[in-house]
Design a protein around this motif. Structure first.
Motif, short mmCIF file in Angstrom:
data_model
loop_
_atom_site.label_atom_id
_atom_site.label_comp_id
_atom_site.label_asym_id
_atom_site.label_seq_id
_atom_site.Cartn_x
_atom_site.Cartn_y
_atom_site.Cartn_z
N ASP A 1 -42.01 -1.01 -2.47
CA ASP A 1 -43.12 -0.07 -1.12
C ASP A 1 -43.74 -1.55 -0.82
O ASP A 1 -43.64 -1.52 0.90
CB ASP A 1 -44.38 -0.10 -1.85
CG ASP A 1 -45.34 0.84 -0.64
OD1 ASP A 1 -45.23 1.92 -0.14
OD2 ASP A 1 -46.61 0.25 -1.21
N ALA A 2 -43.51 -2.62 -0.96
CA ALA A 2 -43.57 -4.31 0.01
C ALA A 2 -42.49 -4.57 1.06
O ALA A 2 -42.82 -4.64 1.98
CB ALA A 2 -44.03 -5.01 -1.13
N LEU B 1 -40.25 -2.06 2.48
CA LEU B 1 -40.54 -1.42 3.23
C LEU B 1 -41.94 -1.56 4.71
O LEU B 1 -41.86 -1.49 5.56
CB LEU B 1 -40.70 0.04 2.61
CG LEU B 1 -40.08 0.47 2.21
CD1 LEU B 1 -40.10 2.05 1.40
CD2 LEU B 1 -38.76 1.20 2.54
N GLN B 2 -43.17 -2.47 3.76
CA GLN B 2 -43.70 -3.25 4.65
C GLN B 2 -43.17 -3.70 5.55
O GLN B 2 -43.84 -4.27 6.92
CB GLN B 2 -44.91 -3.16 4.36
CG GLN B 2 -45.95 -2.10 3.72
CD GLN B 2 -45.62 -0.43 4.11
OE1 GLN B 2 -46.12 -0.48 5.12
NE2 GLN B 2 -45.16 0.51 3.73
N GLU B 3 -42.35 -4.58 5.14
CA GLU B 3 -41.81 -6.08 6.29
C GLU B 3 -41.56 -5.95 6.94
O GLU B 3 -41.30 -4.52 7.78
CB GLU B 3 -41.14 -6.55 4.82
CG GLU B 3 -41.49 -7.04 3.29
CD GLU B 3 -42.40 -7.97 4.04
OE1 GLU B 3 -42.24 -8.44 5.27
OE2 GLU B 3 -43.52 -8.98 2.70
N ASP B 4 -41.06 -6.98 7.85
CA ASP B 4 -40.48 -6.73 9.50
C ASP B 4 -39.03 -6.40 9.63
O ASP B 4 -38.97 -5.55 10.19
CB ASP B 4 -40.79 -7.56 10.50
CG ASP B 4 -42.38 -8.25 10.69
OD1 ASP B 4 -43.04 -7.26 10.61
OD2 ASP B 4 -43.30 -9.32 10.94
N HIS C 1 -41.29 -13.87 -0.20
CA HIS C 1 -42.00 -12.37 -0.50
C HIS C 1 -42.40 -13.12 -1.81
O HIS C 1 -41.70 -13.24 -3.08
CB HIS C 1 -41.47 -11.38 -0.13
CG HIS C 1 -41.02 -11.46 1.27
ND1 HIS C 1 -41.38 -10.97 2.03
CD2 HIS C 1 -39.20 -11.35 1.63
CE1 HIS C 1 -40.39 -11.19 3.55
NE2 HIS C 1 -39.35 -11.00 3.11
N VAL D 1 -36.63 -5.09 7.21
CA VAL D 1 -36.47 -4.22 6.53
C VAL D 1 -35.23 -3.96 6.54
O VAL D 1 -34.36 -4.05 4.63
CB VAL D 1 -36.76 -2.88 7.13
CG1 VAL D 1 -36.81 -1.76 5.87
CG2 VAL D 1 -38.37 -2.76 6.99
#
Length: 110
Positions: free
Chosen positions: A25-26, A28-31, A89, A33
């Motif tokens: 999930d995290a 998918l939130q990164e700049d 990350h 992807v």
């Protein structure tokens, strides 16, 4: 019962699946992807096999050792991929650690 003798492994599987789901999930939130595509894919594979093996143990499946060998391989691959992103990350760092612990626990019964 068989699952009572595998409590450490069950906990490692549960923790690994949770970290992989969080990492998935995290990511998918990164700049970027796209750069994390392999990580995301392996997070899903790893979470799924960990959950499956956890269930197999609790229902006393006769295939636990074989499934644990496959799970160890997938956890190791996921951990190695997350290691590539661990400096950037925190979620990948935590996931890699959980994956490597789980892979070791799986190898102990495979």
């Amino acid at each position: 019962m068989a699952h009572e003798q595998h409590q450490e492994l069950i906990q490692a599987l549960h923790d690994c699946a949770a970290e992989c789901n969080h990492c998935f999930d995290a990511c998918l939130q990164e700049d970027n992807v796209k750069m994390l595509a392999d990580c995301i894919r392996l997070d899903r594979e790893c979470a799924d096999i960990c959950a499956f093996l956890e269930h197999a143990i609790t229902r006393n499946s006769p295939f636990v050792a074989e499934l644990a060998a496959v799970c160890a391989k997938i956890c190791e691959a996921c951990g190695n991929e997350c290691d590539k992103h661990a400096d950037m990350h925190e979620h990948c760092k935590r996931c890699a650690e959980a994956c490597h612990r789980c892979a070791e626990a799986c190898r102990n019964i495979a």
